[in-house]
Design an enzyme around this catalytic site. Structure first.
Site, PDB file in Angstrom:
ATOM      1  N   HIS A 361      23.577 -48.781  22.982  1.00  0.00           N
ATOM      2  CA  HIS A 361      22.499 -49.397  23.760  1.00  0.00           C
ATOM      3  C   HIS A 361      21.155 -48.738  23.475  1.00  0.00           C
ATOM      4  CE1 HIS A 361      25.741 -50.670  26.880  1.00  0.00           C
ATOM      5  NE2 HIS A 361      25.631 -51.526  25.895  1.00  0.00           N
ATOM      6  N   LYS A 381      28.946 -35.881  41.575  1.00  0.00           N
ATOM      7  CA  LYS A 381      30.032 -35.228  42.310  1.00  0.00           C
ATOM      8  C   LYS A 381      29.493 -34.326  43.397  1.00  0.00           C
ATOM      9  CE  LYS A 381      34.394 -32.834  41.480  1.00  0.00           C
ATOM     10  NZ  LYS A 381      35.309 -32.279  40.435  1.00  0.00           N
ATOM     11  N   ALA A 383      26.754 -34.746  44.961  1.00  0.00           N
ATOM     12  CA  ALA A 383      26.142 -35.568  46.003  1.00  0.00           C
ATOM     13  C   ALA A 383      27.166 -36.229  46.907  1.00  0.00           C
ATOM     14  CB  ALA A 383      25.252 -36.621  45.363  1.00  0.00           C
ATOM     15  N   VAL A 387      34.278 -38.508  41.514  1.00  0.00           N
ATOM     16  CA  VAL A 387      34.066 -38.468  40.070  1.00  0.00           C
ATOM     17  C   VAL A 387      35.357 -37.977  39.410  1.00  0.00           C
ATOM     18  CG1 VAL A 387      32.711 -37.506  38.174  1.00  0.00           C
ATOM     19  CG2 VAL A 387      31.618 -38.005  40.366  1.00  0.00           C
ATOM     20  N   SER A 390      37.878 -37.375  33.728  1.00  0.00           N
ATOM     21  CA  SER A 390      37.566 -38.090  32.500  1.00  0.00           C
ATOM     22  C   SER A 390      37.723 -39.574  32.773  1.00  0.00           C
ATOM     23  CB  SER A 390      38.492 -37.651  31.346  1.00  0.00           C
ATOM     24  OG  SER A 390      39.814 -38.104  31.583  1.00  0.00           O
TER      25      SER A 390
END
Length: 701
Positions: A361, A381, A383, A387, A390
């Site tokens: 992109h 994570k 915050a 998460v 992987s």
């Protein structure tokens, strides 16, 4: 510009950042606020960003995707956080009544949308009309389940908008060269509330102008450089979701409880699959696109999901590059986002390279440590987002959070609806080998599907390399084999000698009349060819049959002549109005000499010459004419060239193939007469009655 802006934020230094489209002489005045920012519809406008030590924006931001871009006059009445935000107002973009207009003749994408509508059990198609400036107004046929429907196609967008007031979504498949103009035109129609821009490579300054104009009109833009989005059971944009088998496998035909937002369109299809296996499915999913300046950001859609009571779990799939994920972190810390949020930024492998890597992109490159995928994952994570370790563990994490929500009663799974049956397109089913259908007709002489054209299996390049000539091409297309050069030469001689016989014969006369009457080439040629028959040109097939039957039955030439006379029949291929034994036809002489000298076996020609001796003894003009010599030579070629079986040779005689030489040869002459008359430009065919000599057909043989 982005690097300088981030440095100013981190160090708390007031920095004024302007984009390259701002003229250098206007920077100071605009930074001081003494010069107003031009209208966003103008060709040039500033993207300046005024930064205070606190990092609070008090002016137009550098990235319009922050959704707080306004003119200076508007900013006097608005706080920086009170921007026009078309995505954070809680409005749902799509429903099962959503109707759209498609820009561009993307028939496969439209059919994909209609198939999705059908499996979602919608009452009417989600595509109301198509706009395509390069054709006239018409209707295009599509499938609606087992039936067919017509979708109107308009040349002008205003006509589509006027006739389809219920359409509030525009999906533009315009190229990067025309996406800006078509989107700006769409923004002039207040009925459109959402625009999806599929094109990649739109210049960034044009993208920012589009975003600003859309925000001022409270219009949501998805994209550019996006596959779109999907709301299961309701609506999908273009080719989102992939093939129908993937849509059914991912259970996109009914809504779930998980809403996601992704940068990558390809990864959004993977998310559909992952979420369907880990939970009760997708409620809504949007791919915002991979450009640096997407029309809507992660926060825009996450806040919509936050306000949507049907969205119980939110998934964010970011990537390396950009800092939009930090806004999500801030929203989590300030409790603007209270629903469970699972997040992952792909591109963690970038840290393995010694230099910065540009991924697929336009925005997927880390220009600072803050933009790396690892840094953003750590921040999310910290915050409070879920998460995974992987991407491989993303599905397991979604399943764990989902099961906890089910256990808490937040999500009440509903009974699974039956999987709808979807008719499979014939072409796709045939490609998969699921069905077979007899062809409407078959051909064995040519094939144009490969890299080059094949004549009876021989590549056209080989046809030229081997120099088979016109006779070789004729043999390939008529007999599906390349005959020896002697017979190819015979075919060419026959075409040359039958090409024309003057303007007085019926075929040439008809061609001339049509040409002088102003008719086109094909009409004039056909009018001449239609006269070919027993009286003109049709003697080749008749002569071949008569002579070959007499020879095969063992009739002596004298018996053959006597039998035809008793039956009151003419011997086809014998006789001429002008030529005689004393005034021979040079065409006959040339072919006869060539055949007698070059054909290894010519029994029928020799038989015909014996018949000629008998007929000319009665009358000198009863000679073997050009039709007769070509017909007998043709039969000898079929039977004695070694290229045909006896059955094949007889089949060609019976189907009337021999007269093909006369038809093809005379076509050359007729076209010559047509061109001659057009060149002379004698106008319409007019004639006084006394200039025409009428001769009855019975006088012709």
């Amino acid at each position: 510009n982005r690097i300088i802006r981030e440095v100013g934020r981190r160090l708390g230094i007031p920095v004024h950042v302007f984009g390259p489209e701002t003229h250098m002489t206007a920077i100071c005045a605009m930074a001081l606020g003494t010069k107003p920012i031009p209208d966003p519809e103008a060709q040039e406008f500033s993207t300046a960003n005024f930064l205070l030590p606190s990092g609070q924006d008090v002016g137009p931001p550098c990235t319009p995707s922050k959704n707080n871009v306004h003119s200076l006059s508007e900013q006097s009445n608005l706080k920086t956080t009170d921007a026009v935000d078309s995505s954070n107002d809680g409005r749902q973009l799509f429903s099962n009544k959503t109707r759209s207009i498609i820009w561009g003749m993307q028939t496969r994408a439209v059919q994909s949308m209609l198939d999705f509508d059908f499996v979602c059990r919608r009452s009417e198609p989600s595509v109301a009309a198509i706009v395509y400036p390069f054709t006239g107004d018409h209707k295009q046929k599509f499938y609606w389940g087992h039936k067919e429907v017509l979708i109107p196609v308009y040349k002008q967008m205003k006509d589509a908008m006027a006739k389809h007031k219920d359409a509030d979504v525009m999906i533009t498949f315009a190229s990067l060269r025309s996406a800006y103009e078509s989107t700006m035109e769409t923004l002039q129609f207040p009925q459109i509330r959402t625009i999806a821009i599929i094109a990649e490579g739109i210049p960034e300054n044009m993208t920012r102008k589009l975003i600003l104009s859309a925000q001022l009109r409270n219009v949501t833009i998805i994209g550019p450089a996006t596959v779109g989005g999907v709301k299961p059971g309701c609506f999908k944009i273009g080719n989102t979701g992939g093939m129908m088998d993937n849509i059914l496998h991912s259970k996109l035909y009914r809504p779930g409880s998980v809403a996601y937002v992704s940068r990558s369109g390809g990864m959004s299809n993977e998310l559909n699959n992952i979420i369907s296996k880990a939970s009760n499915g997708v409620l809504e999913g949007v791919a915002i696109g991979g450009d640096r300046y997407p029309g809507t950001t992660f926060m825009d859609h996450i806040m919509r999901y936050q306000k949507n009571p049907d969205a119980k779990l939110i998934v964010l799939l970011g990537e390396v590059g950009g800092v939009e994920e930090y806004e999500v972190c801030e929203a989590l810390k300030t409790d603007r986002i209270t629903k469970p949020l699972i997040a992952w930024c792909i591109g963690t492998c970038a840290s393995m390279f010694n230099s910065e890597v540009q991924f697929g992109h336009a925005g997927s490159i880390a220009n600072s440590n803050l933009e790396t995928a690892s840094a953003k994952n750590s921040a999310l994570k910290a915050a409070g987002a879920y998460v995974p370790n992987s991407f491989d563990n993303l599905g397991d994490l979604i399943q764990n959070v989902y099961e906890q929500l089910v256990k808490d009663g937040t999500i009440v799974p509903e009974p699974e609806v039956p999987v709808p049956t979807v008719p499979m397109d014939y072409g796709w089913a045939r490609e998969l080998g699921l069905i077979r259908k007899p062809a409407s007709f078959m051909t064995s002489i040519c094939d144009e599907r490969g890299q080059e054209l094949l004549y009876a299996g021989m590549p056209v390049t080989e046809v030229l390399k081997q120099n088979v000539g016109i006779g070789g091409v004729v043999s390939l297309l008529w007999f599906q084999r390349c005959l020896p050069l002697t017979y190819c030469k015979f075919l060419e001689m026959s075409l040359m000698l039958t090409a024309d016989h003057g303007p007085a014969v019926s075929g040439a006369h008809n061609t001339i009349v049509c040409a002088r009457a102003g008719k086109d080439l094909v009409s004039s040629l056909v009018s001449g060819l239609l006269t070919i028959g027993d009286r003109f040109g049709g003697a080749l097939d008749g002569a071949a049959r008569m002579f070959s039957e007499a020879y095969d039955t063992g009739l002596h030439p004298q018996e053959f002549v006597n039998n035809t006379r008793k039956k009151g029949e003419l011997i086809m291929g014998i006789g001429h109005r002008v030529k005689s034994i004393n005034n021979p036809d040079m065409r006959v002489k040339l072919i006869k000499e060539f055949v007698l000298e070059n054909f290894p076996a010519k029994p029928l020609v020799e038989y015909a010459l014996e018949v000629e001796k008998i007929t000319t003894s009665k009358k000198p003009n009863l000679i073997l004419n050009v039709d007769g010599i070509i017909a007998c030579s043709f039969v000898d070629m079929l039977r004695n060239s070694g290229s045909f079986t006896r059955e094949e040779a007889q089949e060609y005689i019976e189907i009337g193939a021999i007269n093909s030489l006369f038809v093809l040869g005379r076509s050359i002459g007729f076209i010559g007469h047509y061109m001659d008359q057009k060149r002379l430009k004698q106008g319409l065919y007019r004639h006084p009655w006394d200039d025409i000599s009428y001769v009855l057909p019975e006088q012709y043989n």
